[in-house]
Design a protein around this motif. Structure first.
Motif, PDB file in Angstrom:
ATOM      1  N   HIS A 146       0.814  -1.210   0.000  1.00 28.65           N
ATOM      2  CA  HIS A 146       0.000   0.000   0.000  1.00 28.65           C
ATOM      3  C   HIS A 146       0.850   1.264   0.000  1.00 28.65           C
ATOM      4  O   HIS A 146       0.372   2.333  -0.397  1.00 28.65           O
ATOM      5  N   GLY A 208     -13.357  -8.183  11.661  1.00 28.31           N
ATOM      6  CA  GLY A 208     -13.051  -7.115  10.735  1.00 28.31           C
ATOM      7  C   GLY A 208     -12.754  -5.836  11.482  1.00 28.31           C
ATOM      8  O   GLY A 208     -12.617  -5.827  12.711  1.00 28.31           O
ATOM      9  N   SER A 209     -12.647  -4.746  10.738  1.00 29.28           N
ATOM     10  CA  SER A 209     -12.239  -3.490  11.342  1.00 29.28           C
ATOM     11  C   SER A 209     -13.031  -2.328  10.772  1.00 29.28           C
ATOM     12  O   SER A 209     -13.532  -2.372   9.640  1.00 29.28           O
ATOM     13  N   GLY A 211     -13.387   1.337   9.132  1.00 33.80           N
ATOM     14  CA  GLY A 211     -12.598   2.191   8.263  1.00 33.80           C
ATOM     15  C   GLY A 211     -12.225   3.472   8.994  1.00 33.80           C
ATOM     16  O   GLY A 211     -12.885   3.876   9.956  1.00 33.80           O
ATOM     17  N   ARG A 327     -12.502  -3.239   6.695  1.00 34.42           N
ATOM     18  CA  ARG A 327     -12.005  -4.535   6.244  1.00 34.42           C
ATOM     19  C   ARG A 327     -12.835  -5.659   6.859  1.00 34.42           C
ATOM     20  O   ARG A 327     -13.220  -5.598   8.037  1.00 34.42           O
ATOM     21  N   ASN A 328     -13.061  -6.699   6.064  1.00 35.71           N
ATOM     22  CA  ASN A 328     -13.629  -7.946   6.562  1.00 35.71           C
ATOM     23  C   ASN A 328     -12.521  -8.983   6.597  1.00 35.71           C
ATOM     24  O   ASN A 328     -11.815  -9.177   5.597  1.00 35.71           O
ATOM     25  N   ILE A 360      -4.859  -5.191   9.726  1.00 36.53           N
ATOM     26  CA  ILE A 360      -5.788  -4.519   8.811  1.00 36.53           C
ATOM     27  C   ILE A 360      -5.175  -4.352   7.423  1.00 36.53           C
ATOM     28  O   ILE A 360      -5.771  -4.791   6.434  1.00 36.53           O
ATOM     29  N   SER A 363      -4.587  -7.826   5.825  1.00 38.56           N
ATOM     30  CA  SER A 363      -5.785  -8.567   5.404  1.00 38.56           C
ATOM     31  C   SER A 363      -6.160  -8.305   3.950  1.00 38.56           C
ATOM     32  O   SER A 363      -6.926  -9.071   3.371  1.00 38.56           O
ATOM     33  N   ALA A 364      -5.629  -7.245   3.368  1.00 38.36           N
ATOM     34  CA  ALA A 364      -5.930  -6.956   1.965  1.00 38.36           C
ATOM     35  C   ALA A 364      -5.225  -7.921   1.022  1.00 38.36           C
ATOM     36  O   ALA A 364      -5.647  -8.071  -0.135  1.00 38.36           O
TER      37      ALA A 364
END
Length: 417
Positions: A146, A208-209, A211, A327-328, A360, A363-364
């Protein structure tokens, strides 16, 4: 195969030993990223890993990976970890629990002579806290692709010193690749909130988190004498900031329980007695699980700053500095943790994280899930932060069971059990 339990006393001892590194008054720690104390914590962790027979590599942003080989070492590993850096007046368990749980899992596998089908790696991410270098979770953000490596290394602290220079100085700027290649990532963390303790629960499975949209706001007024300038003639940046803070709080209350909005840092100029403030810089963020609600909160936040500035006769800038979408976490990883907690008879719940964690950004690109263990009084980022030994042990056992399930066990004939 029935798995053994981790050694809770050994896990606690590791926490207490790590807490001596950067120890400050009140049972807290100060291990700022890429500081001498961070180096000492990394050195201790590396020594423990090497004693456990692990190979340690450092990537280009300073993330540490300690690998336990497997029957099929060509398979992507299961990662377990968190971070060892802290806030300036941090506690003994924030971050350290995830890293030291990974170490205890490996030690337990070694004690039982269990060979996994896929490798297991413990990871210590660089600069999770973000209090010295921005943004938070910088090492994980770079590893996830990222943020470019060069941009991450160029991050500056308040003295203009870059992360790259400091990593070189402490000997933890590595040369291994930064691309993540893992079958799963599991992270254990203290809750940093009161829910588990208040409900008498042992662990939460984080699905999850929220945003996050975070901004740096600068309000620009005019200096004036506090004794001679009529209030109605002032362009008072501090008064405008106070109004913004009050309205941001009201915005947060409107979006409870699923949303958050906060002003957390304030810099005032000239910050002198008898002088009306001419400039105020503050940070503000809004958080929500729903993308649509997060967008609405962000729009309202900008409206607050724009309207208050106009009414107070000020100029302003509002610059985003941290943006993370909701995020899930991965259903299989969440399921593995939940199955482990149920099998052990632990009282547990699902939860969404409102705080930022390395999991977080990871997880992407990697299947990910987290657990939380209780924090006494919901306290974190403070020297009095405390999690009981039995809760650390229970959480580590959940991570252990899930990690082995995801990595697989090789039997004596080299077949997956």
């Amino acid at each position: 195969m029935k798995l053994p339990k981790i050694d809770g006393e050994r896990l606690w001892s590791a926490h207490m030993a790590m807490a001596q590194v950067g120890r400050i008054e009140g049972d807290g720690v100060c291990r700022l990223a890429a500081s001498d104390e961070d180096r000492a914590g990394r050195d201790l962790f590396a020594r423990w890993c090497e004693e456990a027979g692990l190979s340690v590599r450092i990537d280009g942003i300073g993330n540490m990976f300690a690998r336990r080989p497997a029957r099929d070492d060509t398979l992507a590993p299961v990662l377990i970890g968190s971070h060892l850096d802290s806030q300036p007046t941090g506690g003994r368990f924030d971050g350290a629990f995830g890293v030291l749980s990974g170490l205890e899992i490996v030690r337990t596998l070694n004690d039982a002579a269990i060979e996994t089908e896929a490798p297991i790696e413990i990871v210590n991410w660089t600069n999770e806290e973000g209090c010295r270098f921005q943004p938070s979770s910088l090492g994980a953000e770079v590893a996830a692709g990222h943020i470019a490596l060069e941009q991450g290394l160029a991050a500056e602290d308040e003295n203009g010193i870059t992360l790259g220079v400091e990593l070189d100085r402490i000997g933890y700027r590595g040369d291994s690749g930064i691309a993540l290649n893992a079958r799963a990532y599991l992270e254990g963390h203290i809750e940093q909130g009161p829910i588990l303790e208040e409900n008498g629960e042992d662990v939460s499975i984080v699905q999850g988190s929220m945003g996050v949209n975070a901004y740096s706001v600068t309000l620009m007024g005019v200096e004036a004498h506090t004794g001679t300038t009529p209030v109605t003639r002032r362009k008072d940046a501090l008064y405008a900031a106070a109004r913004c803070i009050t309205e941001v709080r009201a915005l947060a209350e409107e979006f409870e329980p699923d949303g958050r909005a906060t002003v957390a840092r304030l810099l005032v100029e000239p910050n002198a007695r008898s002088v009306v403030a001419s400039k105020v810089v503050f940070t503000t963020d809004c958080r929500h699980r729903s993308p649509a609600s997060l967008d609405e909160m962000s729009r309202r936040l900008r409206q607050i700053v724009d309207r208050v500035s106009a009414e107070c006769g000020l100029g302003y800038t509002m610059t985003p500095y941290w943006t993370v979408p909701p995020r899930n976490f991965d259903a299989d990883c969440v399921g593995a943790l939940e199955a482990a907690a149920s099998a052990m008879g632990l009282r547990h719940r699902r939860m969404v994280s409102g705080a930022g964690h390395d999991a977080i950004p990871v997880s992407a690109v990697v299947p990910t899930a987290m657990i939380f263990v209780p924090s006494r009084g919901g306290v974190s980022h403070h020297v009095s932060e405390y999690t009981a030994p039995e809760h650390l042990e229970a959480g580590c056992n959940v991570l252990f069971q899930a990690a082995v399930r995801l990595a697989g066990i090789a039997d004596a004939g080299g077949q997956r059990a």
